[in-house]
Motif scaffolding. Structure first.
Motif, mmCIF file in Angstrom:
data_model
loop_
_atom_site.group_PDB
_atom_site.id
_atom_site.type_symbol
_atom_site.label_atom_id
_atom_site.label_comp_id
_atom_site.label_asym_id
_atom_site.label_seq_id
_atom_site.Cartn_x
_atom_site.Cartn_y
_atom_site.Cartn_z
ATOM 1 N N ASP A 50 -2.821 0.761 2.932
ATOM 2 C CA ASP A 50 -3.167 2.166 2.770
ATOM 3 C C ASP A 50 -1.914 2.967 2.478
ATOM 4 O O ASP A 50 -0.980 2.983 3.261
ATOM 5 C CB ASP A 50 -3.834 2.661 4.064
ATOM 6 C CG ASP A 50 -4.416 4.041 3.886
ATOM 7 O OD1 ASP A 50 -4.208 4.637 2.806
ATOM 8 O OD2 ASP A 50 -5.083 4.515 4.815
ATOM 9 N N LEU A 51 -1.882 3.617 1.329
ATOM 10 C CA LEU A 51 -0.701 4.399 0.950
ATOM 11 C C LEU A 51 -1.028 5.883 0.891
ATOM 12 O O LEU A 51 -0.513 6.623 0.070
ATOM 13 C CB LEU A 51 -0.162 3.927 -0.399
ATOM 14 C CG LEU A 51 0.437 2.519 -0.418
ATOM 15 C CD1 LEU A 51 0.855 2.144 -1.815
ATOM 16 C CD2 LEU A 51 1.620 2.420 0.532
ATOM 17 N N GLY A 52 -1.940 6.319 1.733
ATOM 18 C CA GLY A 52 -2.261 7.736 1.740
ATOM 19 C C GLY A 52 -3.280 8.074 0.680
ATOM 20 O O GLY A 52 -4.458 7.797 0.860
ATOM 21 N N ILE B 126 -0.892 -2.058 9.118
ATOM 22 C CA ILE B 126 -0.410 -1.973 7.739
ATOM 23 C C ILE B 126 -1.574 -2.272 6.812
ATOM 24 O O ILE B 126 -1.937 -1.475 5.958
ATOM 25 C CB ILE B 126 0.754 -2.970 7.491
ATOM 26 C CG1 ILE B 126 1.936 -2.605 8.384
ATOM 27 C CG2 ILE B 126 1.156 -2.937 6.022
ATOM 28 C CD1 ILE B 126 3.114 -3.544 8.285
#
Lengths: 401, 673
Positions: free
Chosen positions: A107-109, A94
């Motif tokens: 990391d959200l893309g 995560i």
């Protein structure tokens, strides 16, 4: 009081502060552009920074729309959500390293968020909520220790990432809020004394204890940064059986570790009075000031090099305007909640500014603390603008409105 | 402050907070002021130091020309084909990624990406500095090797290989400069490179100039030689450079003596480098100023003839020749044998460390010594000219006969006793007047005349006027004063014996052939003692420059002999007879169609228990006024002045007066000048 609302012509928003914030944002875009020169515009940092400013301004406006008394009801939720995010970021898979060796990002893309930036806000909201109770209740011992606990929880989690700088800014913020809220003097003095003793022991331990057994468990790079800051020689910490090559290696490592500090100083100093001109800084274009830090933690070096002392004073003045208008907002706040909230935001901002600029001119050790509104970085920008929104919210709902 | 006033007066907490923040910002401003204003200069310096490298650009050295513009020393372009390492730095990186060990680490994507079906990424493990170093070098070598092979095949140099040691040295010490792969490329290489490779390859031509002496050994001692000296620094140029390009310093000869005029002023190129040390850009901050051309008074034809004549008639002997114009003091030839090829000092000696290098460094072999201006010799009988002048001025009747007694040990030769000392003679006993004494070079006559009262005082006066114990002011760095007993020396334990020896040019005195040339010119030109002139002018290399050249005037009179023309004429007459009389010791100098005045000499010196000769022939021509050239020849260990030196002078005169040409085209050489 003013039932006739005679002050209707008075500005409802603090326009001076907004002007200073907009000024800082313009400086930010200009110098993020200068520091990351040469990247195609679609992928460029300055464009992304502008997008973040847009998102941040929207969030700030949103924050202003709801009265802070309504917002504060969600303070506890915000606090625990941010604590959850801080725990989540520590879980591999995560949390992401982003190649920096510390787990600070989720990391959200297309982008990644730094939960610690939001945890600072969550902490301010929750602490303001807690401290807004009647002053008499704050005299109870339990109500002294609870805020300390509220501070230590995110503090330790952020330390664990590790992100020493972000953790440390919580301390003055929490302390200032407790002080303004009216926590009895004797508690605060004790806290200060304890903090002083712990800090002194810590520094003595880091700088002078060479025996492994008695050392504080710090990351080696953190220890190195402190050693660099206090100007200690790495070779003093070499094991007694170190060979000449080992010592040579340690010296080289020290040179490498102190590189950023040294180059930041050269950048700032070589700017002189008026600087080399926008986009003309040689320190980052020739790679002496590492490109990876020039646009975020060391953006101030770039400004100072290209615009000189004049530029530095301008930046510090803009921050001074934001900070003192912030204190004025605290002074004019409708209630203790608004006052404590405003003080929390202002102290947080001040701590960032002092640590970051201090680190650029070697007043402070190097820690990964961004310069609010100037450094490149989505989370920092978003967090800072929401904080500004909170200040304006307190101002909008000040006495007489 | 406006904002402070608006804080409520009784709100001590906010006031304290405001004070703390105010002080915090003030501390920052003070720090910034300290760094950006007070210490700005220091940081500007370190910023410049770490990002710029200065390169010393040697100036183009001036040429050395003879009096007719024939080039004696010039510069030839030397081409290097060099690669710019900053252009290759990207290839270095790519090649490194290829050659580095392939152990990898797997990066797990965040959980929601895995949920979307994104695979883990595999990236090479980051190596520690010590681990990656050998691979970095391997990558650089392989890139450079490729470029080298590309160049080799493009230029048709089959065996072109990369000198890895040189490359490692260059990369660590001179990264900001291009690395030469082909050193000393031929013109064919250069043409080939320009035609097919330039622009397609990260290499470029570099031009360096190399000193060349087209006449190799000719006038070697006048020209001198150069020594590699990259660290030289001339007055008025920057002193501190990061890099220095090859440069040379003149050691002796004109190269040494006029080095500051020849070398010009080095320029500075400033190279901006990045944090890895690769070149980013460069600019010439100070352009180099080319050195001046030096135009000599030498005439290369005469110089070559002088050297050839020495080789022809005194092969294997050390010797020297000076040819001087008697009216101007111009030196037309200044030869010293043996001589070394000055090109070798640049290109290296063939057969090093043996061969010529060995004799070059060996003092005994004496290759480096300029015998015409530096080495001291006793003048022997050639000094009798001065004795004769002094005696004539002292009232000697040239027709007075002096009886020379036979040497008891050798009755067909004369001898004279001074006190208890016997001075031997090579001339036969009999009656001598001045003319015969000169012609037969009678020692006894000149000792007899020389020790007469008043003569020696005049000799001392003439020696002083001729400045025999002084320097001649030639810019060669190899020049000696002659020696003549000082007044102080002449006061203590001084007697007729000493004077007797000086009367035949031996004993306590020394001169160089250059001094004798000045002396001979003075006899020829009616008593003017001239400054010899070797350099006629210094001129700019750039024909466009309008600054007039520095001209050294000819015929500068240093002193006058102060003797009567009558005495000079008597002496000249006798010296003419010396070559024209069949008994004359200088008869081998005779040239049909030219009347030469001469005087031979043979001085004996003891060297390591051996008697060794210094043989001389001093002369000038033509006998008829105005005399034009003085030729002084000295040969060490010659048979005699007449046998070893006079023929050398004869050959030179033939060249000077064009007398070896068919009769119709005979014109004096200098008539056109």
């Amino acid at each position: 009081m003013n039932t006739l609302n005679l002050n209707d012509s008075a500005p409802r928003l603090d326009r001076l502060q907004i002007a200073a914030v907009v000024g800082l944002m313009c400086v930010s875009v200009a110098f993020v552009y200068s520091a990351t020169h040469g990247i195609p515009w679609m992928a460029s940092n300055w464009l992304r920074q502008m997008v973040w400013f847009a998102i941040g301004l929207t969030a700030a406006v949103g924050t202003c729309l709801i009265n802070y008394h309504t917002l504060i009801r969600w303070a506890v939720v915000a606090y625990w959500v941010s604590i959850l995010a801080l725990v989540a970021v520590l879980i591999p898979g995560i949390g992401s390293m982003q190649g920096w060796g510390a787990r600070r990002w989720i990391d959200l893309g297309p982008f990644s968020l730094q939960p610690s930036e939001f945890a600072k806000l969550g902490f301010i909201l929750a602490l303001a909520n807690f401290l807004s109770r009647p002053t008499d209740e704050l005299r109870l011992g339990i109500n002294f220790w609870k805020p300390i606990g509220m501070l230590l929880l995110p503090f330790l989690l952020i330390m664990k990432e590790p992100d020493l700088g972000s953790a440390l800014v919580l301390l003055p913020t929490g302390f200032a809020m407790m002080y303004v809220a009216g926590t009895p003097r004797k508690y605060l003095l004790r806290l200060l004394g304890l903090g002083g003793i712990v800090t002194a022991l810590f520094i003595v331990d880091v700088l002078f204890v060479t025996n492994e057994k008695w050392r504080v468990p710090l990351h080696s790079y953190q220890r190195d940064r402190l050693l660099v800051y206090f100007g200690r020689d790495y070779t003093d910490f070499a094991p007694p059986n170190a060979t000449r090559e080992d010592l040579q290696r340690l010296r080289r490592k020290q040179m490498d570790d102190s590189l950023n500090v040294r180059q930041a100083l050269i950048s700032v100093g070589s700017g002189g009075l008026t600087g080399k001109g926008w986009g003309q800084g040689t320190q980052k274009s020739l790679g002496f000031l590492p490109r990876s830090v020039a646009h975020n933690d060391f953006i101030f070096s770039v400004i100072a090099e290209e615009k000189g002392f004049v530029g530095s004073v301008t930046v510090v003045t803009l921050y001074a305007v934001v900070l003192f208008t912030g204190l004025r907002i605290a002074g004019q706040a409708r209630d203790r909640l608004g006052k404590v909230l405003a003080v929390g935001v202002v102290t947080l901002l001040f701590s960032h500014v002092f640590i970051n600029i201090g680190m650029n001119i070697r007043l402070m050790p190097v820690t990964g603390v961004p310069l609010p509104l100037l450094s490149y970085g989505g989370s920092s920008v978003l967090g800072s603008l929401i904080a500004m929104g909170l200040l304006q919210n307190v101002h909008l709902n000040r006495k007489g409105y | 402050m406006l904002i402070f006033d608006q804080l409520k007066k009784n709100d001590t907490q906010l006031q304290l907070l405001a004070v703390v923040m105010f002080s915090g910002l003030a501390i920052l401003l003070a720090g910034l002021w300290w760094i950006q204003i007070v210490r700005a200069r220091d940081y500007q310096t370190s910023s410049e130091t770490q990002s710029s490298r200065t390169v010393r650009l040697p100036a183009v050295r001036g040429k050395i020309l003879d009096r007719n513009g024939v080039v004696l020393a010039e510069n030839r372009a030397n081409f290097n084909i060099s690669v710019y390492l900053e252009d290759l730095s990207k290839s270095f990186k790519e090649e490194y990624q290829r050659v580095r060990p392939t152990n990898t680490v797997t990066i797990q994507p965040s959980f929601w990406k895995r949920w979307l079906g994104i695979k883990p990424t595999v990236v090479p493990r980051r190596l520690k500095a010590a681990e990656s170093l050998p691979y970095e070098w391997q990558a650089r070598f392989s890139v450079l090797d490729k470029v080298t092979r590309q160049l080799g095949s493009g230029l048709q140099i089959p065996n072109l290989t990369l000198d890895t040691n040189a490359f490692v040295r260059h990369f660590t010490n001179r990264l900001a400069l291009p690395f030469p792969i082909v050193k000393g490329a031929s013109i064919a290489n250069v043409a080939c490179f320009q035609e097919s490779l330039a622009g397609n390859i990260a290499a470029d031509l570099e031009i360096q100039s190399t000193r060349v002496y087209p006449y190799s050994n000719t006038a070697a001692h006048v020209l001198g030689y150069l020594k590699r000296d990259d660290n030289r620094s001339a007055f008025g140029e920057d002193a501190l450079f990061n890099y220095r390009l090859p440069d040379y310093r003149g050691v002796v000869g004109i190269e040494g003596g006029l080095d500051t005029n020849l070398c010009g002023r080095a320029g500075t190129r400033s190279v901006v480098v990045n944090n890895r040390g690769y070149r980013q850009s460069e600019s010439i901050t100070t352009p180099a100023e080319a050195g001046h051309n030096v135009v000599l008074t030498l005439d290369v034809k005469i110089q070559r003839e002088a050297e050839a004549a020495l080789r022809r008639h005194a092969s294997g002997h050390f010797g020297a020749v000076v040819v001087m114009e008697v009216e101007t003091g111009d030196i037309l030839a200044l030869a010293s044998a043996p001589a070394s090829n000055p090109n070798y000092a640049i290109t290296g000696f063939p057969g090093y460390p043996g061969g010529e290098y060995q004799s070059w460094t060996n003092a005994q072999a004496g290759l480096q010594k300029n015998r015409a201006t530096f080495e001291l010799y006793q003048p022997g009988s050639t000094f009798k000219t001065i004795i004769a002048l002094a005696a004539l001025e002292n009232g000697l009747n040239p027709n007075e006969k002096v009886r020379v007694e036979p040497n008891p040990a050798e009755p067909n030769k004369g001898a004279i006793f001074v006190g208890r000392e016997k001075i031997r003679d090579t001339a036969s006993p009999g009656d001598y007047d001045l003319r015969r004494a000169i012609v037969k070079s009678s020692n006894s006559y000149f000792v007899d005349v020389g020790i007469r009262p008043g003569v020696f005082t005049r000799v001392v006066d003439l020696v002083e006027r001729l400045h025999l114990d002084d320097l001649n002011g030639l810019p060669l760095r190899q020049e000696s004063r002659g020696y003549f007993p000082t007044a102080e020396r002449r006061r203590s334990s001084w007697g007729a014996g000493h004077i007797a020896h000086i009367s035949i040019g031996q004993g306590e005195m020394n001169v160089t052939p250059m001094h004798m040339a000045v002396l001979t010119s003075a006899l020829a030109n009616g008593g003017k003692v001239l400054w010899p002139r070797l350099v006629s002018r210094l001129e700019s290399q750039d024909p466009a420059v309008v600054v007039p050249p520095t001209v050294f005037p000819a015929g500068r009179v240093r002193d006058r002999l102060g003797v009567s023309q009558r005495s000079l004429q008597i002496l000249r007459e006798a010296m003419k007879e010396e070559t024209e009389d069949n008994e004359g010791t200088g008869r081998h100098a005779r040239v049909p169609g030219l009347r030469i005045c001469g005087k031979t000499g043979t001085a004996e010196r003891m060297e390591r228990g051996q008697t060794r000769n210094t043989t001389w022939f001093i002369s000038f021509a033509p006998y008829e006024a105005p005399a034009r050239y003085a030729v002084v020849v000295m040969v060490e260990d010659g048979a005699s002045g007449g046998a070893s030196c006079a023929p050398v002078a004869r050959d030179i005169y033939k060249k000077l007066f064009n007398l070896d040409q068919p009769a119709g085209s005979r014109t004096a050489l200098t008539a056109t000048r």
